[in-house]
Design a protein around this motif. Structure first.
Motif, PDB file in Angstrom:
ATOM      1  N   ALA A   1       2.369  -0.584   9.164  1.00 33.63           N
ATOM      2  CA  ALA A   1       1.570  -0.792   7.955  1.00 33.63           C
ATOM      3  C   ALA A   1       1.071   0.533   7.396  1.00 33.63           C
ATOM      4  N   PHE A   2       0.663   1.432   8.276  1.00 32.57           N
ATOM      5  CA  PHE A   2       0.205   2.747   7.820  1.00 32.57           C
ATOM      6  C   PHE A   2       1.345   3.531   7.179  1.00 32.57           C
ATOM      7  N   ALA A   3       2.535   3.425   7.768  1.00 27.16           N
ATOM      8  CA  ALA A   3       3.680   4.167   7.229  1.00 27.16           C
ATOM      9  C   ALA A   3       4.131   3.612   5.884  1.00 27.16           C
ATOM     10  N   LEU A   4       3.999   2.308   5.691  1.00 25.93           N
ATOM     11  CA  LEU A   4       4.435   1.707   4.429  1.00 25.93           C
ATOM     12  C   LEU A   4       3.516   2.062   3.270  1.00 25.93           C
ATOM     13  N   GLY A   5       2.272   2.359   3.568  1.00 28.93           N
ATOM     14  CA  GLY A   5       1.374   2.829   2.512  1.00 28.93           C
ATOM     15  C   GLY A   5       0.538   1.729   1.893  1.00 28.93           C
ATOM     16  N   ALA A   6       0.726   1.510   0.603  1.00 26.72           N
ATOM     17  CA  ALA A   6      -0.153   0.637  -0.177  1.00 26.72           C
ATOM     18  C   ALA A   6      -0.165  -0.781   0.373  1.00 26.72           C
TER      19      ALA A   6
ATOM     20  N   ALA B   1      -0.686   0.405  -5.026  1.00 30.27           N
ATOM     21  CA  ALA B   1       0.610   1.051  -5.241  1.00 30.27           C
ATOM     22  C   ALA B   1       0.680   1.680  -6.626  1.00 30.27           C
ATOM     23  N   ALA B   2       0.120   0.994  -7.624  1.00 35.00           N
ATOM     24  CA  ALA B   2       0.106   1.555  -8.974  1.00 35.00           C
ATOM     25  C   ALA B   2      -0.770   2.797  -9.042  1.00 35.00           C
ATOM     26  N   ALA B   3      -1.903   2.769  -8.332  1.00 33.41           N
ATOM     27  CA  ALA B   3      -2.787   3.933  -8.332  1.00 33.41           C
ATOM     28  C   ALA B   3      -2.138   5.114  -7.622  1.00 33.41           C
ATOM     29  N   LEU B   4      -1.399   4.851  -6.551  1.00 29.91           N
ATOM     30  CA  LEU B   4      -0.722   5.938  -5.848  1.00 29.91           C
ATOM     31  C   LEU B   4       0.428   6.504  -6.673  1.00 29.91           C
ATOM     32  N   ALA B   5       1.063   5.651  -7.468  1.00 28.82           N
ATOM     33  CA  ALA B   5       2.168   6.123  -8.308  1.00 28.82           C
ATOM     34  C   ALA B   5       1.671   7.002  -9.444  1.00 28.82           C
ATOM     35  N   ASP B   6       0.429   6.772  -9.886  1.00 30.48           N
ATOM     36  CA  ASP B   6      -0.144   7.561 -10.977  1.00 30.48           C
ATOM     37  C   ASP B   6      -1.508   8.079 -10.528  1.00 30.48           C
ATOM     38  N   PRO B   7      -1.550   9.214  -9.855  1.00 29.58           N
ATOM     39  CA  PRO B   7      -2.820   9.722  -9.314  1.00 29.58           C
ATOM     40  C   PRO B   7      -3.868  10.001 -10.379  1.00 29.58           C
ATOM     41  N   THR B   8      -3.448  10.206 -11.622  1.00 29.86           N
ATOM     42  CA  THR B   8      -4.421  10.508 -12.675  1.00 29.86           C
ATOM     43  C   THR B   8      -5.156   9.263 -13.159  1.00 29.86           C
ATOM     44  N   ALA B   9      -4.616   8.096 -12.857  1.00 27.44           N
ATOM     45  CA  ALA B   9      -5.243   6.853 -13.320  1.00 27.44           C
ATOM     46  C   ALA B   9      -6.458   6.537 -12.461  1.00 27.44           C
TER      47      ALA B   9
ATOM     48  N   THR C   1      -1.781 -10.137  -4.924  1.00 29.16           N
ATOM     49  CA  THR C   1      -1.316  -8.752  -5.056  1.00 29.16           C
ATOM     50  C   THR C   1      -0.989  -8.114  -3.707  1.00 29.16           C
ATOM     51  N   ALA C   2      -1.089  -8.858  -2.620  1.00 24.98           N
ATOM     52  CA  ALA C   2      -0.885  -8.277  -1.292  1.00 24.98           C
ATOM     53  C   ALA C   2       0.572  -7.880  -1.088  1.00 24.98           C
ATOM     54  N   LEU C   3       0.747  -6.755  -0.414  1.00 27.85           N
ATOM     55  CA  LEU C   3       2.075  -6.274  -0.049  1.00 27.85           C
ATOM     56  C   LEU C   3       2.264  -6.400   1.462  1.00 27.85           C
ATOM     57  N   ALA C   4       3.399  -5.931   1.950  1.00 25.66           N
ATOM     58  CA  ALA C   4       3.754  -6.116   3.363  1.00 25.66           C
ATOM     59  C   ALA C   4       2.702  -5.578   4.332  1.00 25.66           C
ATOM     60  N   PRO C   5       2.094  -4.386   4.106  1.00 26.64           N
ATOM     61  CA  PRO C   5       1.095  -3.901   5.070  1.00 26.64           C
ATOM     62  C   PRO C   5      -0.078  -4.856   5.272  1.00 26.64           C
ATOM     63  N   TYR C   6      -0.463  -5.560   4.230  1.00 26.92           N
ATOM     64  CA  TYR C   6      -1.550  -6.536   4.355  1.00 26.92           C
ATOM     65  C   TYR C   6      -1.197  -7.598   5.394  1.00 26.92           C
ATOM     66  N   PHE C   7      -0.005  -8.141   5.295  1.00 28.68           N
ATOM     67  CA  PHE C   7       0.404  -9.200   6.213  1.00 28.68           C
ATOM     68  C   PHE C   7       0.688  -8.648   7.611  1.00 28.68           C
ATOM     69  N   LEU C   8       1.146  -7.402   7.694  1.00 28.05           N
ATOM     70  CA  LEU C   8       1.360  -6.792   9.007  1.00 28.05           C
ATOM     71  C   LEU C   8       0.037  -6.604   9.744  1.00 28.05           C
ATOM     72  N   LEU C   9      -0.985  -6.168   9.031  1.00 27.66           N
ATOM     73  CA  LEU C   9      -2.296  -5.997   9.664  1.00 27.66           C
ATOM     74  C   LEU C   9      -2.906  -7.347  10.029  1.00 27.66           C
ATOM     75  N   LEU C  10      -2.670  -8.346   9.205  1.00 28.42           N
ATOM     76  CA  LEU C  10      -3.137  -9.689   9.547  1.00 28.42           C
ATOM     77  C   LEU C  10      -2.457 -10.177  10.828  1.00 28.42           C
ATOM     78  N   ALA C  11      -1.157  -9.933  10.941  1.00 29.55           N
ATOM     79  CA  ALA C  11      -0.436 -10.323  12.154  1.00 29.55           C
ATOM     80  C   ALA C  11      -0.941  -9.549  13.368  1.00 29.55           C
ATOM     81  N   ALA C  12      -1.272  -8.277  13.184  1.00 24.37           N
ATOM     82  CA  ALA C  12      -1.807  -7.489  14.295  1.00 24.37           C
ATOM     83  C   ALA C  12      -3.148  -8.044  14.765  1.00 24.37           C
ATOM     84  N   ALA C  13      -4.005  -8.406  13.819  1.00 25.92           N
ATOM     85  CA  ALA C  13      -5.292  -8.994  14.194  1.00 25.92           C
ATOM     86  C   ALA C  13      -5.093 -10.317  14.928  1.00 25.92           C
ATOM     87  N   TRP C  14      -4.140 -11.104  14.455  1.00 35.33           N
ATOM     88  CA  TRP C  14      -3.859 -12.383  15.117  1.00 35.33           C
ATOM     89  C   TRP C  14      -3.355 -12.174  16.544  1.00 35.33           C
TER      90      TRP C  14
END
Length: 241
Positions: free
Chosen positions: A20-25, A31-39, A97-110
């Motif tokens: 999850a950490f490696a996947l990022g957002a 993900a949109a904020a990381l794609a445009d750091p000025t936003a 709006t959840a991406l894969a890291p969200y569900f990976l961390l949920l699975a880790a907690a479970w």
């Protein structure tokens, strides 16, 4: 290393956290904020992502050290449930709006909660109070995680409430509808069901006495009674209502 006793749940939870950490957002706004750091876009888990991963990694690593089972279970319980609470709290307002890291961390907690329940199940306390407490705590954790996963998945995946509302929405609706539910219960249970139950029992008792004492009624009512008793309740109930 005799001081290590890794479990497969803890090892897999660590791998999920690192992935999850490696996947990022964790969410699409992030993900949109990381794609445009000025936003300057607000997104969930702005300060909580590291805390969630840290809690899960710390709990998993501590559980891999040889400790007393009860202490290990407490660490796993706190880490898993704190991470789950942060995940659900962070996704509120950003449903769907959840991406894969969200569900990976949920699975880790479970997985860590699973390990916690496994440890509690292995305990054999001598005191009856402790045994009774474990009989309540273990199924309570299991049931709580059914609700946690239900809540997190429905909100993270953005499942329409009309198809599968989260438990929190169901609880809020029930709480807001207590006056209506109370009046319905009073009308249905106390004014209809209980009175009908008493009248039906008294009538059945009286008919049974008459059928036993009067041969004419016995010959006429017993075949009907035998036929009705053979019918399934689920088939008779809609007709009687």
């Amino acid at each position: 290393m005799t001081w290590l006793k890794p479990s497969w749940q803890s090892v897999l939870a660590i791998l999920l956290c690192l992935t999850a950490f490696a996947l990022g957002a964790m969410t699409k706004p992030e993900a949109a904020a990381l794609a445009d750091p000025t936003a300057t876009v607000a997104y969930p888990y702005m300060g909580a992502k590291g805390l969630i991963i840290g809690l899960l990694l710390l709990a998993a690593l501590v559980s891999m050290v040889k400790l007393t089972p009860i202490f290990e279970a407490i660490v796993l319980f706190v880490g898993a449930h704190a991470a789950a609470w942060l995940l659900i709290k962070g996704i509120a307002g950003f449903e769907g709006t959840a991406l894969a890291p969200y569900f990976l961390l949920l699975a880790a907690a479970w997985l860590l909660a699973w390990r916690c329940v496994a440890l509690l199940s292995s305990l054999r306390p001598n005191q009856s109070v402790a045994r009774n407490a474990l009989r309540l705590i273990i199924p309570a954790i299991f049931g709580a995680w059914i609700l946690i996963i239900w809540e997190a998945v429905t909100r993270g995946a953005g499942i329409p409430f009309i198809l599968l509302p989260p438990p929190s929405a169901i609880g809020a609706r029930i709480a807001n509808s207590l006056p209506i539910l109370g009046s319905d219960v009073r009308q249905t249970i106390f004014k209809a069901v209980l009175i009908g139950y008493v009248v039906g029992n008294l009538a059945g008792f009286a008919i049974a006495i008459l059928a036993d004492r009067v041969p004419f009624l016995r010959r006429g009512l017993l075949p009907i009674g035998n036929m009705v008793s053979a019918l399934p309740i689920i088939g008779v109930a809609p007709i009687m209502v």
